[in-house]
Design an enzyme around this catalytic site. Structure first.
Site, PDB file in Angstrom:
ATOM      1  CD  GLU A 234      45.858  33.145  33.859  1.00 30.31           C
ATOM      2  OE1 GLU A 234      44.837  33.278  34.567  1.00 30.31           O
ATOM      3  OE2 GLU A 234      45.807  32.771  32.695  1.00 30.31           O
TER       4      GLU A 234
ATOM      5  N   GLY B 273      47.587  37.615  40.671  1.00 33.47           N
ATOM      6  CA  GLY B 273      47.212  39.026  40.710  1.00 33.47           C
ATOM      7  C   GLY B 273      47.412  39.548  42.122  1.00 33.47           C
ATOM      8  NE  ARG B 274      42.927  38.055  46.484  1.00 34.77           N
ATOM      9  CZ  ARG B 274      41.794  38.735  46.562  1.00 34.77           C
ATOM     10  NH1 ARG B 274      41.705  39.765  47.368  1.00 34.77           N
ATOM     11  NH2 ARG B 274      40.740  38.373  45.853  1.00 34.77           N
TER      12      ARG B 274
ATOM     13  CE1 TYR C 149      34.296  39.700  45.453  1.00 36.80           C
ATOM     14  CE2 TYR C 149      35.745  41.546  45.925  1.00 36.80           C
ATOM     15  CZ  TYR C 149      35.182  40.677  45.020  1.00 36.80           C
ATOM     16  OH  TYR C 149      35.519  40.765  43.701  1.00 36.80           O
TER      17      TYR C 149
ATOM     18  CB  CYS D 134      23.282  58.156  49.530  1.00 37.01           C
ATOM     19  SG  CYS D 134      23.837  59.835  49.711  1.00 37.01           S
TER      20      CYS D 134
HETATM   21  N1  PLP Z   1      43.387  34.576  36.211  1.00 35.93           N
HETATM   22  C1  PLP Z   1      42.070  34.722  35.984  1.00 35.93           C
HETATM   23  C2  PLP Z   1      41.478  34.101  34.769  1.00 35.93           C
HETATM   24  C3  PLP Z   1      41.271  35.443  36.885  1.00 35.93           C
HETATM   25  O1  PLP Z   1      39.964  35.600  36.646  1.00 35.93           O
HETATM   26  C4  PLP Z   1      41.882  36.007  38.039  1.00 35.93           C
HETATM   27  C5  PLP Z   1      41.091  36.737  39.036  1.00 35.93           C
HETATM   28  O2  PLP Z   1      39.909  36.732  39.110  1.00 35.93           O
HETATM   29  C6  PLP Z   1      43.256  35.846  38.220  1.00 35.93           C
HETATM   30  C7  PLP Z   1      43.981  35.126  37.294  1.00 35.93           C
HETATM   31  C8  PLP Z   1      43.975  36.452  39.391  1.00 35.93           C
HETATM   32  O3  PLP Z   1      43.559  35.941  40.576  1.00 35.93           O
HETATM   33  P1  PLP Z   1      44.322  36.353  41.927  1.00 35.93           P
HETATM   34  O4  PLP Z   1      44.281  37.827  42.000  1.00 35.93           O
HETATM   35  O5  PLP Z   1      43.558  35.703  42.985  1.00 35.93           O
HETATM   36  O6  PLP Z   1      45.717  35.826  41.806  1.00 35.93           O
END
Ligand code: PLP
Length: 431
Positions: A285, A287-288, A328, A353
């Protein structure tokens, strides 16, 4: 031009910053600032980079990248990843809706999240999603009820908290340590799994983990897999014969400053070794990793100011547009769009603000003047998706670049959008 550089994305060409073949100054002239700008070529390149490493390390193991929609949920970005062959990981009915709009089918979707409602579970089962990552006994029982009412069997993976040490830049992006709200505590997993096996309307098809984000090293994954594999084997030995998925979550890190990005070849080889012979299909999974480096936030300098011996660069983008620095203490590289000249040490702040409204603190940067454009780098993940209307500021425009073309993917909010769902003249109800 920028287009021909080896890694697509942001590059300086003849002194000017481009995203692939498009000068950022041109984007600002046409759509204004603040603006998020994403290189679709870079998104595709990141996808290929990870998928190629996985395919090379595990030709014998079925696997799929399920992009984590929360990182950047723009429909054009989702569509681009769908065309690459990705599935998605979602955490809300809203993300389910976006995924469907972008063209993902139910079986392309895994549904994660620590607090799903009955309605969200119902929508997921109607899709129907590939599986639901369940994070508590309560959620498991609710899912069983919802599935029973629909007359279906819910495919379930249990999200396990492997309770390992996760080293990354901030506590808020660690999710797999003992006591975190996420997942089922390690010692409780076997009893929840037995319950899942026994309930009439769920089928326990997998185990799941997601230990955190911006992880640059292999060790936390190795530790977590070292705890999850024996659990998997114990459950199979105990007669849970329906297990066939292992979802390893996301977390792969990228470069914001000078840090090393995740070593995806090491990661892929490590995972392959850790699961070999288990007879599972894998879900990842990320994302980043797929989108962060594809994006910049384009902002304009409004003012310069000196206060208490400090230099301030005041921009038209604030914490409501990019929350990561204040939330963060995250670092984002900032540089002028036109050729940099001179230098100064300044706080780069927004118009909101709040004293916590900043993009950078005590940053050594190019000398910039009111009117100059700034590019805030590595803003493609957890940027626009975390933007808010705080101070009644319309959220920025999102622009995608493909080669030497660009298009508005999300229009800038207008003032009337800010009050569209509100009422000044109330319709009172009585009990
Ligand atoms: N999967 C789950 C359940 C998440 O909560 C997150 C991010 O918080 C991700 C995948 C994606 O994480 P990343 O963006 O670090 O790959």
């Amino acid at each position: 031009m920028g287009q021909s550089v080896l890694t697509p994305g942001v590059a300086r060409v003849d002194g000017e910053l481009y995203v692939d073949g498009v000068p950022l100054a041109r984007v600002a002239a046409e759509v204004g600032t603040p603006a998020y700008v994403y290189s679709l070529a870079r998104v595709r390149a990141q996808y290929r980079r990870l998928e190629t490493a996985l395919a090379a390390a595990m030709p014998d193991i079925t696997h799929r990248l399920h992009y984590s929609v929360k990182a950047n949920s723009n429909l054009a970005v989702l569509r681009t990843l769908q065309e690459c062959g990705a599935g998605v990981d979602i955490v809300s009915a809203g993300e389910l809706h976006r995924a469907r709009e972008a063209g993902f089918g139910g079986s392309d979707i895994v549904f994660s999240g620590v607090g799903k409602t009955a309605e969200e579970l119902r929508l997921a089962l109607e899709a129907p999603v590939l599986f639901v990552n369940v994070e508590s006994e309560g959620e498991l029982r609710l899912l069983d009820d919802v599935a029973g009412a629909l007359g279906v069997t819910a495919p379930v993976a249990l999200r396990i908290n492997p309770e390992v040490t996760v080293e990354n830049p901030h506590a808020y992006i660690r999710t797999g340590e003992k006591g975190h709200k996420f997942g089922i505590p390690y010692d409780d997993v076997e009893s929840v799994a037995r319950l899942a096996h026994a309930l009439p309307h769920v089928s326990l098809v997998g185990l799941d983990m997601h230990i955190g984000s911006q992880i640059a090293t292999w060790e936390p994954y190795a530790d977590a897999l070292g705890r999850i594999r024996p659990l998997f084997e114990r459950l199979r030995a105990a007669g849970v014969d329906t297990l066939r998925w292992l979802d390893l979550g996301g977390g792969l890190g990228v470069t914001y400053d000078a840090e090393a990005p995740a070593d995806v070849e090491r990661f892929a080889a490590g995972v392959a070794d850790a699961v070999r012979g288990l007879g599972v299909s894998l879900v990842f999974e990320p994302g980043r990793f797929l989108v962060a480096e594809a994006g910049v936030l384009l902002a304009r300098v409004l003012y310069r100011k000196r206060s208490g011996g400090k230099e301030y660069v005041i921009t038209d983008a604030g914490m409501n547009d990019l929350m990561r620095p204040s939330h963060y203490q995250a670092y984002h590289r900032i540089e002028p769009v036109r050729a940099p000249a001179g230098s100064l040490i300044a706080d780069v702040v927004g118009p909101v603000c709040e004293s916590g409204d900043f993009l950078a603190l005590e940053r050594e940067m190019a000398d910039v003047a009111p009117g100059d454009l700034l590019a805030v780098h590595t803003a493609g993940a957890y940027g626009f998706v975390m933007a808010s209307n705080y101070n009644s500021r319309p959220r920025p425009v999102e622009v995608v670049v493909d080669g030497d073309r660009f298009a508005v993917a999300t229009e800038r909010e207008r003032l009337e959008d800010l009050v569209r769902l509100e009422r000044a003249h109330l319709q009172w109800r009585s009990a």
